[in-house]
Design an enzyme around this catalytic site. Sequence first.
Site, PDB file in Angstrom:
ATOM      1  N   LYS A  67       0.794  -1.269   0.102  1.00 36.98           N
ATOM      2  CA  LYS A  67      -0.003   0.069   0.102  1.00 36.98           C
ATOM      3  C   LYS A  67       0.889   1.139  -0.099  1.00 36.98           C
ATOM      4  O   LYS A  67       0.391   2.268  -0.566  1.00 36.98           O
ATOM      5  CB  LYS A  67      -0.914  -0.004   1.294  1.00 36.98           C
ATOM      6  N   GLU A  78      -2.830   7.122   7.993  1.00 39.74           N
ATOM      7  CA  GLU A  78      -3.773   7.815   7.172  1.00 39.74           C
ATOM      8  C   GLU A  78      -4.731   8.420   7.664  1.00 39.74           C
ATOM      9  O   GLU A  78      -5.237   8.237   8.866  1.00 39.74           O
ATOM     10  CB  GLU A  78      -4.494   6.837   6.049  1.00 39.74           C
ATOM     11  N   HIS A 137     -14.786  -4.404   7.674  1.00 43.84           N
ATOM     12  CA  HIS A 137     -14.071  -3.876   6.575  1.00 43.84           C
ATOM     13  C   HIS A 137     -14.287  -5.100   5.361  1.00 43.84           C
ATOM     14  O   HIS A 137     -13.608  -5.070   4.405  1.00 43.84           O
ATOM     15  CB  HIS A 137     -12.404  -3.873   6.746  1.00 43.84           C
ATOM     16  N   ARG A 186      -6.592  -8.275  -9.868  1.00 47.45           N
ATOM     17  CA  ARG A 186      -7.334  -9.582 -10.282  1.00 47.45           C
ATOM     18  C   ARG A 186      -8.903  -9.114 -10.449  1.00 47.45           C
ATOM     19  O   ARG A 186      -9.395  -8.188 -10.643  1.00 47.45           O
ATOM     20  CB  ARG A 186      -7.366 -10.472  -8.991  1.00 47.45           C
TER      21      ARG A 186
END
Length: 667
Positions: free
Chosen positions: A119, A203, A238, A300
């Site tokens: 990430k 973040e 999530h 994907r």
Amino acid sequence: MKPLFSKILIANRGEIACRVIETAHKLGIATVAVYSDADANAMHVDLSDEAVHIGPAPVAESYLKADRIIQAALDTGAEAIHPGYGFLSENPNFVEAVQAAGLTFIGPSADAIRAMGLKDAAKNLMVEAGVPVVPGYQGENQDTAFLARKADEIGYPVLIKARAGGGGKGMRKVDAPADFAEALQSAIREGESSFGDGHVLIEKYITSPRHIEVQVFGDSAGNVVHLFERDCSLQRRHQKVIEEAPAPGMSQEVRSAVTAAAVAAAKAIGYQGAGTVEFIADGSDGLRADGFWFMEMNTRLQVEHPVTEAITGLDLVDWQLRVAAGQDIPVTQDQITISGHAFEARLYAEDPANGFLPSTGKLHHLQFDPNARNDTGVRSGDEISPWYDPMIAKVIVHGTTREEALEKLSKSMKRTHVAGTVTNAAFLDSLARHEGFESGAFDTGLIDRDIEKLVAVAPVDELAVAFACFAALQIDFGAERVGWSLWGRARRTIRLLHEDEVLERTIVFEDGGKVRVLGGSKEVMLFDVQTVGTTLQARTGQYNEAVSADAVCADLTGQTLVSIRFRGRVVDFICPDPLADSGINSDQGKLVTAPMTGVVIALDVEAGAAVKAGQRLGVMEAMKMETAIIAPIDGVVETVNCHVGETVEGGVALVTFREDGIKEDAA
């Protein structure tokens, strides 16, 4: 135009393997399936042209064995490997090994996967490409004090994320500086245990987040197109629950901005094949062109790709096969349009009212709404195994408007009948009818905020119990002499078990085709009871209302499963064999049963041990989830009927014990 493959191998299982096989066969491409011990009789094995055994049930010994999968492709003459999603689909080393063996990988390059695999590196790459990213820190300095200062600069609340994370693992929300250090260490530990990487990034936490993702597609000629957006904001821990396309409240201005950013992200890494660029949007004041930020890219095919297919009329697996064979994307960007609205709901074998505990076991009956698209990898009679994801199906509906599609989704959940395992169908129906979701004014926190209301289970309707009694009798209500008795009115007493509660009802057959059901919270009077296939029909004596229920009976050891779908709700009952020792209401001893099919990974007691209510007796594992086995009352263990490492079926007795005989000094 370059020719398509003549044979491919699918390095996956279940629903996605069946999905790929279906399109491959439409294109005249032969397919090779791979399977573990647990999947020897699986649906994807039966659908394929050939199948190769690759190992035992654990994924680390089968579906993650790259060398065995590649050898299976070579041995069967397959020219390419489709990875599906999960397992090896985003493993760049697997891609390189496939290509080194002279085979084609149906997906992006190893370099593209690596570019988006971490990430922090992906965010830096997106900054260079001009794609907006969430304010934060994704550097190499992992010192706790330094990261805490960065969190202060970003401003609370913040989100700590494992850079190699996924599915919510290694992710922690922090609301205040005092909680930062503990949350950081927790995220690091989970990142290390789940991905072997404890590196994190920080973040800014978006307080009203919407999860918007864009389907992109690239080919070897450098063409990249988007197929519009999906909204995946309805999440639990999530993880996505219901997805839709297009996103509600999406203006053309915002759509143009977010799809352009997604295409730029794909072009930045020379992307080929199907991919999804995920963004987080601030939904506090509607979607805005300056209110979305890059989150990650999935290199994907996504689980939720069918909603994109539904609104575009395109087959993304078809495109994958064509692009991997060297062909260009079949259409241009201006030829891709949106038609109507679509939803996808993930139907799982899990118990929402019990913490979404996996509910493994045999699917004695499986019925879907024939008006919906149902992508599945199981059939009636198959097992939901403790070794793999407990998904039963993806239910996809399409309508001309969002309101129409949402109504279809609710109806599809009500028409779904699964007997043998608990499912989340009623939970999905509650979501489809949730006021906030219906209005389109929702964010990723909706389920967590309203979880108690969404999983609440109403008491069993006495009419449903009555129909269960009728089904348990296993008689043809249309027969001429049903209920006939030489002396007086015929009556039968039925005992049913529902969630550890014994329900005893007396069925009284009266003149004129009337049937009374006594013993419940209220008396039920029905007449004109008829059996039509698996459906029981009747009219109520009080309101002369036509009522019906789908009824399925399945023989179990010493008992019968009676599954009723009544007014959109599925309720399962156990009817004990009167000639067998069912143990219901037995005061000879107490049983502690397995809450689901799984593996016993720990035992804390042995015969003769004194236990207290609430004490842990052992631990079971299923679907990578551990569940403690707890003593419900004080007692003395009489027998332990399992051992560590054993796979046991849900509902079997693990431990028996008695209440009496505890010594005063027993600890």
